[in-house]
Design a protein around this motif. Structure first.
Motif, PDB file in Angstrom:
ATOM      1  N   HIS A   1     -17.720   3.645   5.080  1.00  0.00           N
ATOM      2  CA  HIS A   1     -16.532   4.232   4.446  1.00  0.00           C
ATOM      3  C   HIS A   1     -16.051   5.464   5.194  1.00  0.00           C
ATOM      4  CE1 HIS A   1     -17.139   1.407   1.246  1.00  0.00           C
ATOM      5  NE2 HIS A   1     -18.370   1.828   1.113  1.00  0.00           N
TER       6      HIS A   1
ATOM      7  N   LEU B   1      -6.527  -6.249  -2.081  1.00  0.00           N
ATOM      8  CA  LEU B   1      -5.763  -5.284  -1.286  1.00  0.00           C
ATOM      9  C   LEU B   1      -5.295  -4.131  -2.169  1.00  0.00           C
ATOM     10  CD1 LEU B   1      -4.482  -4.522   1.394  1.00  0.00           C
ATOM     11  CD2 LEU B   1      -2.534  -5.965   0.826  1.00  0.00           C
ATOM     12  N   ARG B   2      -4.814  -4.476  -3.376  1.00  0.00           N
ATOM     13  CA  ARG B   2      -4.351  -3.428  -4.299  1.00  0.00           C
ATOM     14  C   ARG B   2      -5.472  -2.470  -4.633  1.00  0.00           C
ATOM     15  NH1 ARG B   2      -0.822  -6.891  -7.174  1.00  0.00           N
ATOM     16  NH2 ARG B   2       1.292  -6.525  -6.422  1.00  0.00           N
TER      17      ARG B   2
ATOM     18  N   TRP C   1      -9.687  -6.130   5.493  1.00  0.00           N
ATOM     19  CA  TRP C   1      -8.979  -7.011   4.550  1.00  0.00           C
ATOM     20  C   TRP C   1      -8.039  -7.940   5.314  1.00  0.00           C
ATOM     21  CZ3 TRP C   1      -3.960  -8.183   3.532  1.00  0.00           C
ATOM     22  CH2 TRP C   1      -3.748  -9.024   2.431  1.00  0.00           C
TER      23      TRP C   1
ATOM     24  N   ASN D   1      -6.735   2.217   8.318  1.00  0.00           N
ATOM     25  CA  ASN D   1      -7.949   2.317   7.509  1.00  0.00           C
ATOM     26  C   ASN D   1      -8.866   1.130   7.807  1.00  0.00           C
ATOM     27  OD1 ASN D   1      -9.670   1.732   5.181  1.00  0.00           O
ATOM     28  ND2 ASN D   1      -8.668   3.511   4.276  1.00  0.00           N
ATOM     29  N   PRO D   2     -10.135   1.391   8.191  1.00  0.00           N
ATOM     30  CA  PRO D   2     -11.036   0.280   8.537  1.00  0.00           C
ATOM     31  C   PRO D   2     -11.150  -0.771   7.428  1.00  0.00           C
ATOM     32  CG  PRO D   2     -12.030   2.371   9.168  1.00  0.00           C
ATOM     33  CD  PRO D   2     -10.765   2.701   8.421  1.00  0.00           C
TER      34      PRO D   2
ATOM     35  N   LEU E   1       0.807  -1.211   0.000  1.00  0.00           N
ATOM     36  CA  LEU E   1       0.000   0.000   0.000  1.00  0.00           C
ATOM     37  C   LEU E   1       0.845   1.268   0.000  1.00  0.00           C
ATOM     38  CD1 LEU E   1      -2.814  -1.052   2.477  1.00  0.00           C
ATOM     39  CD2 LEU E   1      -2.868  -1.074   0.000  1.00  0.00           C
TER      40      LEU E   1
ATOM     41  N   LYS F   1      -7.818   4.280  -2.308  1.00  0.00           N
ATOM     42  CA  LYS F   1      -8.746   4.781  -1.290  1.00  0.00           C
ATOM     43  C   LYS F   1      -8.026   4.983   0.038  1.00  0.00           C
ATOM     44  CE  LYS F   1     -12.343   1.949  -1.889  1.00  0.00           C
ATOM     45  NZ  LYS F   1     -13.490   1.175  -1.411  1.00  0.00           N
ATOM     46  N   ALA F   2      -7.176   4.010   0.362  1.00  0.00           N
ATOM     47  CA  ALA F   2      -6.480   4.067   1.649  1.00  0.00           C
ATOM     48  C   ALA F   2      -5.535   5.268   1.701  1.00  0.00           C
ATOM     49  CB  ALA F   2      -5.717   2.772   1.896  1.00  0.00           C
TER      50      ALA F   2
ATOM     51  N   ILE G   1     -13.097 -10.068   0.933  1.00  0.00           N
ATOM     52  CA  ILE G   1     -12.015  -9.369   0.249  1.00  0.00           C
ATOM     53  C   ILE G   1     -10.724  -9.803   0.914  1.00  0.00           C
ATOM     54  CG2 ILE G   1     -13.249  -7.346  -0.654  1.00  0.00           C
ATOM     55  CD1 ILE G   1     -12.016  -5.930   1.937  1.00  0.00           C
ATOM     56  N   LYS G   2      -9.964 -10.642   0.283  1.00  0.00           N
ATOM     57  CA  LYS G   2      -8.803 -11.151   0.987  1.00  0.00           C
ATOM     58  C   LYS G   2      -7.618 -11.422   0.075  1.00  0.00           C
ATOM     59  CE  LYS G   2     -11.921 -15.010   1.237  1.00  0.00           C
ATOM     60  NZ  LYS G   2     -12.986 -14.324   0.506  1.00  0.00           N
ATOM     61  N   SER G   3      -7.827 -11.405  -1.223  1.00  0.00           N
ATOM     62  CA  SER G   3      -6.688 -11.671  -2.087  1.00  0.00           C
ATOM     63  C   SER G   3      -5.826 -10.415  -2.200  1.00  0.00           C
ATOM     64  CB  SER G   3      -7.165 -12.080  -3.481  1.00  0.00           C
ATOM     65  OG  SER G   3      -7.696 -10.954  -4.129  1.00  0.00           O
ATOM     66  N   ILE G   4      -4.609 -10.604  -2.718  1.00  0.00           N
ATOM     67  CA  ILE G   4      -3.704  -9.466  -2.889  1.00  0.00           C
ATOM     68  C   ILE G   4      -4.307  -8.449  -3.859  1.00  0.00           C
ATOM     69  CG2 ILE G   4      -1.421  -8.805  -3.769  1.00  0.00           C
ATOM     70  CD1 ILE G   4      -1.342 -10.114  -1.032  1.00  0.00           C
TER      71      ILE G   4
ATOM     72  N   GLU H   1     -16.288   0.842   8.530  1.00  0.00           N
ATOM     73  CA  GLU H   1     -15.946   0.322   7.204  1.00  0.00           C
ATOM     74  C   GLU H   1     -17.168   0.335   6.291  1.00  0.00           C
ATOM     75  OE1 GLU H   1     -15.826  -3.624   6.243  1.00  0.00           O
ATOM     76  OE2 GLU H   1     -15.240  -2.900   4.261  1.00  0.00           O
TER      77      GLU H   1
ATOM     78  N   LEU I   1      -7.711  -1.536  -2.814  1.00  0.00           N
ATOM     79  CA  LEU I   1      -7.964  -0.633  -1.693  1.00  0.00           C
ATOM     80  C   LEU I   1      -6.944   0.496  -1.637  1.00  0.00           C
ATOM     81  CD1 LEU I   1      -8.690  -2.929   1.372  1.00  0.00           C
ATOM     82  CD2 LEU I   1     -10.250  -1.336   0.285  1.00  0.00           C
ATOM     83  N   LYS I   2      -5.844   0.280  -2.353  1.00  0.00           N
ATOM     84  CA  LYS I   2      -4.696   1.158  -2.195  1.00  0.00           C
ATOM     85  C   LYS I   2      -5.030   2.640  -2.338  1.00  0.00           C
ATOM     86  CE  LYS I   2      -0.001   1.858  -3.814  1.00  0.00           C
ATOM     87  NZ  LYS I   2       1.143   1.281  -4.527  1.00  0.00           N
TER      88      LYS I   2
ATOM     89  N   MET J   1     -19.941  -9.673   5.950  1.00  0.00           N
ATOM     90  CA  MET J   1     -18.764  -9.117   5.292  1.00  0.00           C
ATOM     91  C   MET J   1     -18.381  -9.928   4.057  1.00  0.00           C
ATOM     92  SD  MET J   1     -16.409  -7.606   8.061  1.00  0.00           S
ATOM     93  CE  MET J   1     -17.722  -8.273   9.048  1.00  0.00           C
ATOM     94  N   THR J   2     -18.134  -9.206   3.007  1.00  0.00           N
ATOM     95  CA  THR J   2     -17.792  -9.920   1.790  1.00  0.00           C
ATOM     96  C   THR J   2     -16.340 -10.362   1.838  1.00  0.00           C
ATOM     97  OG1 THR J   2     -17.447  -7.748   0.861  1.00  0.00           O
ATOM     98  CG2 THR J   2     -19.481  -8.853   0.255  1.00  0.00           C
TER      99      THR J   2
END
Lengths: 197, 126
Positions: free
Chosen positions: B60, B10-11, A179, A173-174, A164, B16-17, B4-7, B57, B13-14, B1-2
């Motif tokens: 958001h 995660l990408r 995740w 971040n929540p 990230l 937004k994070a 979301i766990k693969s890499i 979460e 989310l980048k 919760m859905t």
């Protein structure tokens, strides 16, 4: 504590209080030897031999608000009632390692519980601390000729930071915490897959 | 919760994070603290924390600061949760559980209406 994962979270809080920059958590389930070992290790300020021994006394604590410290004594009691025990290895200036073991099938052994919740919550709330988690499950091969099989799940909060960008505060971040939790849940679940075949 | 766990998830989310980080630096934000000493953890603080993070979460709300603290000496009322909105009094809630935590987020953090019946202390803003 109803789950062993809550004891782990408690020990991680101790590590944080000791100024740790990295906390290593390891869970090893050995179904062949019927042994469950849980270890929480840190690179915090550590303790002298005397302090480390005294930490198991419920009436000894490093905090100043009150005279009792129950975290380690509770974990020790949990281990001893399952034919296990707990040790503290510590060196001033280097860090501390707390290891507890249990007879895995003991009727009084609390469930490991929500390890994913413990790891993700701690990682997210303490972005400046690197959290490394390893969970191993060893079991007998279904074929008597074959050797025991071991599966491992590993998680490192700094790997997540690397994906990230650079700033470890993204861990707060929540959505990132969610995740991490889902990721750990799935990884741990996969350790048990195929059991009973 | 859905799931979301693969890499890849995660990408995704980048961006937004990282955007969340920027907003965080520039705005005056709500602050939530959960007591996570031995007493808090034994009383269910982790589940409370998970519920709070889950509510944030879902909405958001990345601009809310969530933090933890050790034992403050009120173990009988754990889990304890402090909520401070910018310019508002700090409200301490006691005996919080998952359901209460979700309502505190919805009613207090989102809508700015403290849940006074669960509050055990209110400290006026300085």
């Amino acid at each position: 504590m109803r789950e062993l994962s809550l004891h782990v979270l408690d020990l991680m809080e101790n590590s944080k209080a000791a100024g740790a920059r990295t906390v290593w958590v390891s869970v090893e389930e050995d179904l062949v030897r019927d042994l469950l070992t849980i270890e929480v290790r840190d690179d915090g300020k550590g303790m002298s031999q005397d302090q480390a021994q005294a930490a198991l006394d419920p009436f000894v604590t490093s905090r100043t608000t009150r005279k009792v410290g129950l975290g380690l004594p509770l974990f020790l009691a949990a281990a001893r009632r399952c034919e296990g025990d707990l040790t503290i290895e510590s060196e001033a200036g280097k860090g501390t390692c707390v290891r507890a073991w249990f007879r895995r099938s003991h009727i009084d052994r609390a469930p490991i519980g929500d390890m994913a919740g413990t790891i993700a919550t701690f990682s997210g709330l303490n972005p400046m601390i690197r959290t490394v988690y390893s969970h191993k499950v060893t079991k007998k091969a279904s074929n008597t000729q074959a050797s025991d099989t071991q599966r491992e799940f590993r998680f490192d909060s700094y790997e997540v930071v690397k994906y990230l960008g650079e700033d470890s505060r993204v861990l707060q971040n929540p959505e990132v915490i969610n995740w991490m939790r889902c990721h750990c849940e799935e990884g741990i679940r996969n350790l048990y897959g195929g059991e009973g075949e | 919760m859905t799931g979301i766990k693969s890499i890849e998830d995660l990408r995704a989310l980048k961006e937004k994070a990282l955007l969340g980080l920027k907003q965080r630096e520039t705005s005056n934000k709500p602050y939530i603290v959960v007591g996570m000493g031995t007493c808090g953890i034994a009383a269910g603080a982790r589940e409370v924390m998970k519920a709070i993070l889950d509510e944030l979460e879902k909405r958001h709300m990345t601009d809310v600061l969530v933090s933890q603290t050790g034992c403050i000496g009120l173990c009988a009322k754990e889990p304890l949760v402090d909520v401070t909105l910018p310019g508002q009094p700090k409200v301490t809630y006691g005996n919080v559980n998952e359901a209460k935590a979700r309502q505190i987020v919805a009613q207090h953090v989102v809508n700015g209406q403290p849940v006074y019946e669960w509050a055990i202390n209110v400290v006026e803003a300085k």
